[in-house]
Write an enzyme that holds these catalytic residues in place. Structure first.
Site, PDB file in Angstrom:
ATOM      1  N   ARG A 164       0.836  -1.214   0.000  1.00  0.00           N
ATOM      2  CA  ARG A 164       0.000   0.000   0.000  1.00  0.00           C
ATOM      3  C   ARG A 164       0.870   1.262   0.000  1.00  0.00           C
ATOM      4  O   ARG A 164       0.550   2.255  -0.664  1.00  0.00           O
ATOM      5  CB  ARG A 164      -0.942  -0.016   1.207  1.00  0.00           C
ATOM      6  CG  ARG A 164      -1.974   1.098   1.152  1.00  0.00           C
ATOM      7  CD  ARG A 164      -3.050   0.947   2.204  1.00  0.00           C
ATOM      8  NE  ARG A 164      -2.508   1.061   3.553  1.00  0.00           N
ATOM      9  CZ  ARG A 164      -3.181   0.785   4.658  1.00  0.00           C
ATOM     10  NH1 ARG A 164      -4.435   0.374   4.594  1.00  0.00           N
ATOM     11  NH2 ARG A 164      -2.626   0.912   5.844  1.00  0.00           N
TER      12      ARG A 164
ATOM     13  N   LYS B 243      -2.997   6.670   1.105  1.00  0.00           N
ATOM     14  CA  LYS B 243      -2.842   7.012   2.516  1.00  0.00           C
ATOM     15  C   LYS B 243      -1.913   8.228   2.605  1.00  0.00           C
ATOM     16  O   LYS B 243      -0.764   8.147   3.037  1.00  0.00           O
ATOM     17  CB  LYS B 243      -2.285   5.817   3.300  1.00  0.00           C
ATOM     18  CG  LYS B 243      -2.511   5.949   4.788  1.00  0.00           C
ATOM     19  CD  LYS B 243      -2.362   4.627   5.497  1.00  0.00           C
ATOM     20  CE  LYS B 243      -2.223   4.793   6.992  1.00  0.00           C
ATOM     21  NZ  LYS B 243      -3.349   5.453   7.646  1.00  0.00           N
TER      22      LYS B 243
ATOM     23  N   GLU C   6     -16.522   5.686   5.377  1.00  0.00           N
ATOM     24  CA  GLU C   6     -15.525   5.269   6.378  1.00  0.00           C
ATOM     25  C   GLU C   6     -15.705   6.052   7.660  1.00  0.00           C
ATOM     26  O   GLU C   6     -16.437   7.042   7.712  1.00  0.00           O
ATOM     27  CB  GLU C   6     -14.108   5.617   5.893  1.00  0.00           C
ATOM     28  CG  GLU C   6     -13.654   4.935   4.675  1.00  0.00           C
ATOM     29  CD  GLU C   6     -12.149   5.067   4.499  1.00  0.00           C
ATOM     30  OE1 GLU C   6     -11.392   4.625   5.383  1.00  0.00           O
ATOM     31  OE2 GLU C   6     -11.733   5.623   3.477  1.00  0.00           O
TER      32      GLU C   6
HETATM   33  N1  PMP Z   1      -9.287   4.170   6.481  1.00  0.00           N
HETATM   34  C1  PMP Z   1      -8.449   5.178   6.749  1.00  0.00           C
HETATM   35  C2  PMP Z   1      -8.755   6.530   6.204  1.00  0.00           C
HETATM   36  C3  PMP Z   1      -7.308   4.952   7.553  1.00  0.00           C
HETATM   37  O1  PMP Z   1      -6.468   5.952   7.840  1.00  0.00           O
HETATM   38  C4  PMP Z   1      -7.061   3.643   8.034  1.00  0.00           C
HETATM   39  C5  PMP Z   1      -5.841   3.382   8.893  1.00  0.00           C
HETATM   40  N2  PMP Z   1      -4.740   3.012   8.118  1.00  0.00           N
HETATM   41  C6  PMP Z   1      -7.954   2.615   7.698  1.00  0.00           C
HETATM   42  C7  PMP Z   1      -9.063   2.913   6.919  1.00  0.00           C
HETATM   43  C8  PMP Z   1      -7.714   1.208   8.145  1.00  0.00           C
HETATM   44  O2  PMP Z   1      -6.624   0.649   7.469  1.00  0.00           O
HETATM   45  P1  PMP Z   1      -5.728  -0.488   8.130  1.00  0.00           P
HETATM   46  O3  PMP Z   1      -6.671  -1.574   8.543  1.00  0.00           O
HETATM   47  O4  PMP Z   1      -4.808  -0.912   7.061  1.00  0.00           O
HETATM   48  O5  PMP Z   1      -5.033   0.122   9.289  1.00  0.00           O
END
Ligand code: PMP
Length: 366
Positions: free
Chosen positions: A99, A209, A245
């Site tokens: 990622r 991200k 989200e």
């Molecule tokens: N959405 C956003 C906007 C985030 O910042 C995160 C944290 N990384 C997630 C979802 C969850 O991703 P992950 O499970 O890979 O931590």
């Protein structure tokens, strides 16, 4: 939403790599000033803060950059877990590396190779472990579903070369720092509310991200907290109807018919690694999972559980969701059954209490 242990208490060993052109990254591990963990615990607060500040500073790094001026940078978050068998393992660092690579490509930077990412992550944790900076597994954690458990949070991030003016970064740095973490959400009210603010738009950067994506979630979450909620929920920017989200986590709902639903990935949703893992674990357990659009009305009318997923958040259930004066309430604050089943499974794998059948855990010493 209150946070614990997530301030400046970075571990001594860090990693720095600079892009030198032609695919070459100049790597260095840096040992920042420190005492033994026991001696640091005994230090006066002011003295310790001064030491921790030194650990957060990197000399010879320019202040005026595309990153500091415009937020042109990206980052990752991943965790290493002390295991029941005494080892320390990172959870799916290859996925975080992939990622990170795609985030850097999305920002048109030279992308950091996944194998270097995994190696750097393991090595930072291993070096800190060697000098005593790593939590030790405590069987008592099993008693409260790992709510009281500790782990190491790794924060890889990019930083651009010195610059002003609008441009892309051609020679970025990549850093890794580590910090101890406990539970992200404090016990207590876990109420969520939708926000009118927009996190991501079609043709935007929601799937990356990147630093700049987090300003609006910070503001929206602050507003929710001021209104007595723990978390904010973003809806889509066009119809203002579909759930997307949380502020930094993906979201799941259990509907009356027992189906587990999570918004389908697209340009406006970050592809969470916890999300992907939870979908796998749910399917393993015979739960039917749908990745599709889900409207806030469907949530209010039909959902019987809601939880969010993320590296920091783990699997955190909500007590209620409020949208324009309507509220759906789940189980008076107690964890709901599907959320609990998945949490026990995920945490069990992460802390080595359940067999890692998917090969998700990477031993930092190998
Ligand atoms: N959405 C956003 C906007 C985030 O910042 C995160 C944290 N990384 C997630 C979802 C969850 O991703 P992950 O499970 O890979 O931590």
């Amino acid at each position: 939403m209150a946070k614990k242990d997530f301030s400046l208490s970075t571990y001594p060993w860090t990693y720095q790599a600079k892009f030198e052109g032609n695919g070459v990254w100049n790597e260095v591990f840096l040992e920042k000033p420190h005492k033994t963990p026991e001696a640091e615990k005994a230090m006066a607060a002011d003295e310790l803060n001064a030491l921790l500040l030194q650990r957060a500073c990197f000399s010879d790094i320019p202040l005026v950059t595309y990153t500091s001026q415009y937020g042109l940078g990206c980052f990752e978050g991943m965790k290493a877990f002390p295991q029941k068998d005494g080892s320390v393992r990172l959870f799916r660092p290859d996925e975080n590396g992939a990622r990170f690579f795609s985030s850097m490509m999305g920002l048109r930077m030279p992308a950091f190779p996944v194998d270097l990412f995994v190696k750097a992550g393991k090595e930072v944790v291993r070096r800190n472990l060697e000098i005593g900076f790593c939590p030790v597994y405590d069987p008592a954690w099993e008693g409260d579903n790992y709510l009281s458990a500790h782990s190491v949070y790794l924060r890889p991030f990019t930083y651009s070369e010195a610059a002003v003016g609008l441009g892309i970064s051609l020679a970025p740095w990549v850093f890794f720092i580590g910090t101890p973490v406990g539970s992200y959400f404090m016990p207590g009210a876990k109420k969520a509310i939708t926000t009118k603010m927009t996190r991501a738009t079609p043709f935007g950067t929601g799937w990356i991200k990147c630093d700049s994506n987090y300003v609006i979630p910070i503001l929206a979450k602050k507003q929710a907290e001021e209104e007595g909620y723990m978390e904010t929920i973003f809806l889509d920017s066009i119809e203002r109807k579909y759930v997307e989200e949380g502020s930094s986590c993906n979201i799941f709902f259990v509907l009356r018919d027992g189906v587990l639903v999570t918004p389908a990935l697209g340009e406006t949703i970050l592809p969470g690694i916890t999300r992907k893992s939870v979908i796998q674990l749910a399917r393993d357990a015979g739960i039917s999972v749908e990745e599709r659009n889900i409207s806030i009305d469907e949530v209010l009318d039909d959902s019987i559980e809601c939880f969010v997923t993320g590296t920091a958040a783990g699997i955190s259930h909500f007590e209620s969701i409020t949208h324009e004066g309507r509220t759906v309430t789940y189980s008076g604050g107690e964890i709901t059954p599907i959320a609990e089943k998945l949490l026990v499974e995920l945490k069990g794998i992460q802390y080595g209490a359940i067999v890692d059948r998917h090969g998700w855990m990477f031993d930092v010493s190998k």
